[in-house]
Design a protein around this motif. Structure first.
Motif, PDB file in Angstrom:
ATOM      1  N   PRO A   1     -45.303  18.469  -4.624  1.00 41.61           N
ATOM      2  CA  PRO A   1     -46.122  17.982  -5.461  1.00 41.61           C
ATOM      3  C   PRO A   1     -47.535  18.402  -5.096  1.00 41.61           C
ATOM      4  O   PRO A   1     -47.954  18.759  -3.926  1.00 41.61           O
ATOM      5  CB  PRO A   1     -46.012  16.514  -5.540  1.00 41.61           C
ATOM      6  N   SER A   2     -48.573  18.366  -6.081  1.00 42.03           N
ATOM      7  CA  SER A   2     -49.782  18.923  -5.873  1.00 42.03           C
ATOM      8  C   SER A   2     -50.576  17.878  -5.000  1.00 42.03           C
ATOM      9  O   SER A   2     -51.640  18.296  -4.455  1.00 42.03           O
ATOM     10  CB  SER A   2     -50.641  18.833  -7.214  1.00 42.03           C
ATOM     11  N   ASP A   3     -50.129  16.486  -4.640  1.00 39.80           N
ATOM     12  CA  ASP A   3     -50.782  15.617  -3.998  1.00 39.80           C
ATOM     13  C   ASP A   3     -50.322  15.544  -2.639  1.00 39.80           C
ATOM     14  O   ASP A   3     -50.977  14.784  -1.807  1.00 39.80           O
ATOM     15  CB  ASP A   3     -51.311  14.298  -4.757  1.00 39.80           C
ATOM     16  N   SER A   4     -49.508  16.120  -2.192  1.00 41.39           N
ATOM     17  CA  SER A   4     -48.827  15.920  -0.665  1.00 41.39           C
ATOM     18  C   SER A   4     -47.805  17.040  -0.302  1.00 41.39           C
ATOM     19  O   SER A   4     -47.405  17.835  -1.178  1.00 41.39           O
ATOM     20  CB  SER A   4     -48.162  14.610  -0.528  1.00 41.39           C
ATOM     21  N   VAL A   5     -47.551  17.310   0.791  1.00 42.04           N
ATOM     22  CA  VAL A   5     -46.795  18.189   1.236  1.00 42.04           C
ATOM     23  C   VAL A   5     -45.408  17.508   1.756  1.00 42.04           C
ATOM     24  O   VAL A   5     -44.787  18.338   2.859  1.00 42.04           O
ATOM     25  CB  VAL A   5     -47.199  19.221   2.324  1.00 42.04           C
ATOM     26  N   ALA A   6     -44.810  16.504   0.978  1.00 43.19           N
ATOM     27  CA  ALA A   6     -43.675  15.854   1.534  1.00 43.19           C
ATOM     28  C   ALA A   6     -42.298  16.552   1.045  1.00 43.19           C
ATOM     29  O   ALA A   6     -41.441  16.220   1.229  1.00 43.19           O
ATOM     30  CB  ALA A   6     -43.799  14.455   0.981  1.00 43.19           C
TER      31      ALA A   6
ATOM     32  N   ASP B   1     -47.307  26.795  -0.606  1.00 44.11           N
ATOM     33  CA  ASP B   1     -48.359  27.468  -1.396  1.00 44.11           C
ATOM     34  C   ASP B   1     -49.726  27.350  -0.930  1.00 44.11           C
ATOM     35  O   ASP B   1     -50.157  26.212  -0.301  1.00 44.11           O
ATOM     36  CB  ASP B   1     -48.371  26.707  -2.828  1.00 44.11           C
ATOM     37  N   ALA B   2     -50.337  28.338  -0.878  1.00 47.50           N
ATOM     38  CA  ALA B   2     -51.576  28.815  -0.336  1.00 47.50           C
ATOM     39  C   ALA B   2     -52.622  28.229  -1.184  1.00 47.50           C
ATOM     40  O   ALA B   2     -53.772  27.617  -0.588  1.00 47.50           O
ATOM     41  CB  ALA B   2     -51.971  30.305  -0.159  1.00 47.50           C
ATOM     42  N   LYS B   3     -52.507  27.650  -2.444  1.00 48.16           N
ATOM     43  CA  LYS B   3     -53.245  26.905  -3.412  1.00 48.16           C
ATOM     44  C   LYS B   3     -53.102  25.709  -3.227  1.00 48.16           C
ATOM     45  O   LYS B   3     -53.803  24.994  -4.151  1.00 48.16           O
ATOM     46  CB  LYS B   3     -53.107  27.706  -4.678  1.00 48.16           C
ATOM     47  N   HIS B   4     -52.268  25.266  -2.484  1.00 48.73           N
ATOM     48  CA  HIS B   4     -52.026  23.550  -2.411  1.00 48.73           C
ATOM     49  C   HIS B   4     -53.403  23.066  -1.811  1.00 48.73           C
ATOM     50  O   HIS B   4     -54.100  23.583  -1.042  1.00 48.73           O
ATOM     51  CB  HIS B   4     -51.173  23.489  -1.384  1.00 48.73           C
ATOM     52  N   GLU B   5     -53.722  21.968  -2.418  1.00 46.66           N
ATOM     53  CA  GLU B   5     -55.201  21.091  -2.022  1.00 46.66           C
ATOM     54  C   GLU B   5     -54.987  20.976  -0.484  1.00 46.66           C
ATOM     55  O   GLU B   5     -56.312  21.309  -0.091  1.00 46.66           O
ATOM     56  CB  GLU B   5     -55.120  19.802  -2.831  1.00 46.66           C
ATOM     57  N   GLN B   6     -53.959  20.397   0.024  1.00 50.39           N
ATOM     58  CA  GLN B   6     -53.965  19.942   1.447  1.00 50.39           C
ATOM     59  C   GLN B   6     -54.101  21.349   2.343  1.00 50.39           C
ATOM     60  O   GLN B   6     -54.711  21.385   3.558  1.00 50.39           O
ATOM     61  CB  GLN B   6     -53.014  19.400   1.900  1.00 50.39           C
ATOM     62  N   VAL B   7     -53.560  22.443   1.794  1.00 50.97           N
ATOM     63  CA  VAL B   7     -53.642  23.783   2.612  1.00 50.97           C
ATOM     64  C   VAL B   7     -55.085  24.332   2.566  1.00 50.97           C
ATOM     65  O   VAL B   7     -55.691  24.528   3.620  1.00 50.97           O
ATOM     66  CB  VAL B   7     -52.280  24.691   1.961  1.00 50.97           C
TER      67      VAL B   7
END
Length: 125
Positions: A11-16, A43-49
């Motif tokens: 999901p866009s808010d976690s990498v779970a 994903d390189a575009k993920h917020e946490q990444v």
């Protein structure tokens, strides 16, 4: 039966990897003959990444994702095909892309797991 899914698998808010877990439940239930998964897996575009908020390295997170996929599809006996994406953070950003390196692939899975380049041609049956 061929199942095809495309990432990102978080999901866009976690990498779970909750969407990935849901997908693995579908694979276990439907037992497809071939399961083709296209990245991005992390994903390189993920917020946490992008903000460097991961608890591990990119390669550690990616290996965890691959292990989860391989172990999660083992009981279904599906032929597993993993295709990289230009947005996979732990993979080369070149085109054409080489297959994922995964030297830790367990011996019992080597016959059913196929790591392919992008682009590739698959001949199924």
């Amino acid at each position: 039966m061929v199942l095809v899914a495309c990432g990102p698998f978080t999901p866009s808010d976690s990498v779970a990897f909750e969407p990935l877990s849901d997908l693995l439940e579908v694979v276990a239930r439907d037992r497809p003959d071939v399961c083709i998964l296209l990245g991005p897996f992390l994903d390189a575009k993920h917020e946490q990444v992008e903000s460097c908020q991961l608890l591990g390295s990119f390669s550690d997170m990616f290996r965890l994702c691959l292990r989860t996929i391989i172990e999660g599809t083992r009981s279904a006996g599906s032929q597993l095909v993993l295709v990289p994406s230009l947005r996979d953070v732990s993979h080369d950003f070149v085109y054409p892309q080489p297959p994922f390196p995964f030297p830790d692939l367990p011996k019992e899975d080597r016959a059913r797991v196929l790591l392919v380049p992008e682009p590739c041609t698959l001949d199924i049956d």
